[in-house]
Design a protein around this motif. Structure first.
Motif, PDB file in Angstrom:
ATOM      1  N   GLY A  80      13.144  53.340   7.183  1.00  0.00           N
ATOM      2  CA  GLY A  80      11.864  53.900   7.606  1.00  0.00           C
ATOM      3  C   GLY A  80      10.667  53.024   7.293  1.00  0.00           C
ATOM      4  O   GLY A  80      10.776  51.868   6.887  1.00  0.00           O
ATOM      5  N   SER A  81       9.495  53.620   7.468  1.00  0.00           N
ATOM      6  CA  SER A  81       8.221  52.961   7.181  1.00  0.00           C
ATOM      7  C   SER A  81       7.696  53.462   5.827  1.00  0.00           C
ATOM      8  O   SER A  81       8.284  54.364   5.210  1.00  0.00           O
ATOM      9  N   LYS A  82       6.565  52.909   5.395  1.00  0.00           N
ATOM     10  CA  LYS A  82       5.947  53.372   4.154  1.00  0.00           C
ATOM     11  C   LYS A  82       5.591  54.850   4.247  1.00  0.00           C
ATOM     12  O   LYS A  82       5.747  55.607   3.282  1.00  0.00           O
ATOM     13  N   ASN A  83       5.128  55.251   5.423  1.00  0.00           N
ATOM     14  CA  ASN A  83       4.772  56.656   5.637  1.00  0.00           C
ATOM     15  C   ASN A  83       5.997  57.566   5.525  1.00  0.00           C
ATOM     16  O   ASN A  83       5.919  58.666   4.969  1.00  0.00           O
ATOM     17  N   GLU A 138      10.606  47.439   0.315  1.00  0.00           N
ATOM     18  CA  GLU A 138      10.099  46.102   0.640  1.00  0.00           C
ATOM     19  C   GLU A 138      11.125  45.021   0.331  1.00  0.00           C
ATOM     20  O   GLU A 138      11.288  44.072   1.095  1.00  0.00           O
ATOM     21  N   ARG A 139      11.838  45.157  -0.805  1.00  0.00           N
ATOM     22  CA  ARG A 139      12.860  44.162  -1.164  1.00  0.00           C
ATOM     23  C   ARG A 139      14.021  44.185  -0.175  1.00  0.00           C
ATOM     24  O   ARG A 139      14.532  43.133   0.212  1.00  0.00           O
ATOM     25  N   ILE A 140      14.418  45.388   0.247  1.00  0.00           N
ATOM     26  CA  ILE A 140      15.529  45.501   1.206  1.00  0.00           C
ATOM     27  C   ILE A 140      15.145  44.849   2.529  1.00  0.00           C
ATOM     28  O   ILE A 140      15.925  44.092   3.120  1.00  0.00           O
ATOM     29  N   GLN A 141      13.933  45.163   3.006  1.00  0.00           N
ATOM     30  CA  GLN A 141      13.481  44.585   4.274  1.00  0.00           C
ATOM     31  C   GLN A 141      13.372  43.067   4.185  1.00  0.00           C
ATOM     32  O   GLN A 141      13.727  42.347   5.115  1.00  0.00           O
ATOM     33  N   SER A 142      12.900  42.571   3.047  1.00  0.00           N
ATOM     34  CA  SER A 142      12.770  41.126   2.846  1.00  0.00           C
ATOM     35  C   SER A 142      14.139  40.461   2.835  1.00  0.00           C
ATOM     36  O   SER A 142      14.349  39.421   3.464  1.00  0.00           O
ATOM     37  N   ASN A 143      15.104  41.089   2.124  1.00  0.00           N
ATOM     38  CA  ASN A 143      16.466  40.535   2.068  1.00  0.00           C
ATOM     39  C   ASN A 143      17.120  40.554   3.436  1.00  0.00           C
ATOM     40  O   ASN A 143      17.822  39.609   3.816  1.00  0.00           O
TER      41      ASN A 143
END
Length: 546
Positions: free
Chosen positions: A337-340, A421-426
């Protein structure tokens, strides 16, 4: 219309197959033609045909190898082999590869038309059978008892979210609508089972007889469902209102009648354990565990009776539960998902605390379960939890040192967002790495005529479907189109060397078949290899000499 692919290295034969038959009247459209099996596979990657007509003897990849690959990777495609008399033994082998039929050359239009009508009828019948709702309904009804037992077993062995429970209750016509619930487990008292003999068939017959009596009585009272799980007869009981005392009395009356009926009619005794009363089917697995525990007390209290867990062990009820549905909602918001979405998921979890009458201990356990599930997610992605949490001491100590529930909520939300954020970056890094490795491999091996998605996926240790999805998303084109572009550009460079023949250039860039190379070269540049060389290479040399 069904799609047809013609694979034949002789252009005249392809022309005859395509133009000497009115394919539309038979129910087919010729989607494409290929000069060999390799070219056919490239075409199939982009658009899957329903039927492939292929010659056996072809350059680069023959019809047998193509048939073998189609059977393995595209099992729904029908294959027809064209063969001469000398190839008959190969045709026999092709039948083992799942080929639908074969025809001897020269192929007569009437024979091919007749065969294709037969193939169309078979495909029609296959589709009709799969779409035959009446047959499906009959099959479903026959399978319903098995499907019911499987779902009921999952209810008592795992947590299922409420949406699935409601859906299955309706589709399986389960008598489980109520506000109160309890599980019960019954076992046959071994000392009395001897009346039915020691044979395995006798034992199964006895279980069936007990189940039959139980189903008849529970149906009469409309109080739930019963089924066998392992060696226990299991009851999932439902009550109109949720009330501990009245619910147990109703359960006891029902189960006692079943116990007495079994003893009277079957001459065997059974012991029944009744689990904790709960207000949701999502909690029935806990009730079943306590029912099995109650049944274990047979060793102390004796058999041939109904044993209620509430009589022998104090019953604790939890109003605040971090169940599977809540956990999945939070984890999915972090992963996809998103931050929201993450903020909404955390908000929903903390709203639960404010709306139910939960003890301090329950709240603490609830928060610990939330933190543990996020930590487990971090570990599954091999994330540095110390970096995410960013504290020098125990997280649980920090959480419970806050003064307000609002502060705890903000901290947990912060942790969830850090994990996201870490998952999306990885994920982005991994995708970039795959693309970098794939392009480097292609640049190094584009001259390999057998360079396929399967081959490069094996090199990257990922599945072909995942590689295709990533490559198209990141490169903006399919792997095949990208490879063709690389090969054509390499061919243009090699054409700068006047000593190299066109067929030599074709082989160096992965096209052993000159016609195949010329086809893709013209498709990409708008001119044949020879025309290109004359226009851009030889003209350039003449200008230099002048």
């Amino acid at each position: 219309m069904y799609k047809l692919l013609i694979v034949e290295d002789e252009a005249e034969v392809r022309y005859g197959i395509r133009n000497n038959i009115d394919w539309t009247s038979i129910g087919f459209e010729v989607m494409a033609e290929a000069g060999n099996g390799r070219e056919a596979l490239d075409l199939i990657e982009n658009s899957k045909p329903d039927v492939v007509i292929t010659d056996i003897t072809m350059p680069i990849m023959d019809g047998l190898e193509l048939s073998c690959i189609l059977k393995k990777e595209y099992p729904t495609i029908r294959t027809i082999i064209l063969t001469g008399y000398d190839d008959f033994k190969f045709a026999q082998r092709a039948i083992k590869y799942g080929v639908s039929d074969y025809l001897l050359k020269p192929v007569l239009p009437d024979d091919l038309s007749k065969l294709m009508r037969k193939i169309k009828d078979e495909i029609d019948a296959e589709i009709a059978e799969k779409e035959d709702i009446k047959k499906l309904r009959v099959y479903y009804q026959q399978s319903l008892p098995i499907i019911k037992d499987k779902f009921l077993t999952s209810l008592i062995t795992s947590r299922i979210d409420s949406d699935e429970i409601e859906s299955k209750k309706a589709s399986l016509a389960l008598d489980l609508k109520g506000e109160g619930f309890a599980a019960a487990a019954a076992s046959i008292d071994s000392e009395s089972a001897g009346n039915w003999g020691n044979d395995a068939n006798d034992s199964e017959l006895l279980k069936f007889a007990i189940l039959n009596i139980s189903q008849e009585i529970i149906k009469r009272y409309s109080m739930g469902e019963t089924f066998f799980h392992v060696n226990n007869l299991v009851f999932i009981l439902k009550f109109d209102k949720f009330d501990y005392e009245s619910n147990f009395q109703s359960a006891y009356t029902l189960l006692e009648e079943i116990r007495q009926s079994v003893e009277k009619y079957l001459k065997v005794t059974i012991t029944l354990g009744v689990g904790s009363i709960c207000n949701s089917l999502q909690k029935i697995s806990e009730s079943y565990k306590s029912a099995v525990t109650a049944l274990d007390y047979k060793l102390i209290m004796g058999g041939n009776r109904v044993i209620y867990i509430g009589d022998i062990e104090p019953q604790i009820t939890y109003n605040l539960v971090y169940d599977e549905k809540k956990e999945r909602n939070l984890i999915n918001s972090i992963k996809f998902g998103s931050k929201n979405d993450v903020s909404k998921a955390v908000e929903a979890l903390f709203n639960e605390i404010g709306t139910c009458a939960a003890s301090l201990k329950e709240c603490q356990l609830y928060l610990l379960e939330i933190i543990a599930s996020v930590a487990k997610l971090s570990r599954s992605f091999q994330l540095d939890t110390d970096d995410i949490i960013n504290i020098d001491h125990n997280l649980f100590i920090e959480i419970f040192s806050f003064d307000t529930i609002s502060d705890i909520k903000k901290r947990i939300e912060e942790i969830c967002l850090n994990v996201m954020e870490r998952i999306q970056s990885n994920r982005k890094t991994n995708t970039e790495k795959i693309m970098e490795q794939a392009k480097a491999y292609i640049d190094k091996n584009y001259g390999d005529y057998d360079l396929t998605i399967q081959k490069i996926s094996n090199y990257l240790h990922i599945s072909p479907s995942y590689f295709s999805m990533i490559f198209k998303k990141e490169a903006g084109e399919t792997f095949l189109n990208y490879l063709i572009g690389i090969r054509i550009n390499a061919a243009k460079e090699l054409m700068q060397d006047p000593d190299l023949k066109i067929f030599e250039i074709a082989e160096r860039v992965g096209y052993p078949d000159l016609n195949y190379f010329s086809y893709f070269f013209k498709k990409n540049t708008g001119m044949s290899p020879r025309e290109y060389r004359n226009k851009y290479v030889l003209n350039k040399e003449r200008k230099v000499e002048a």
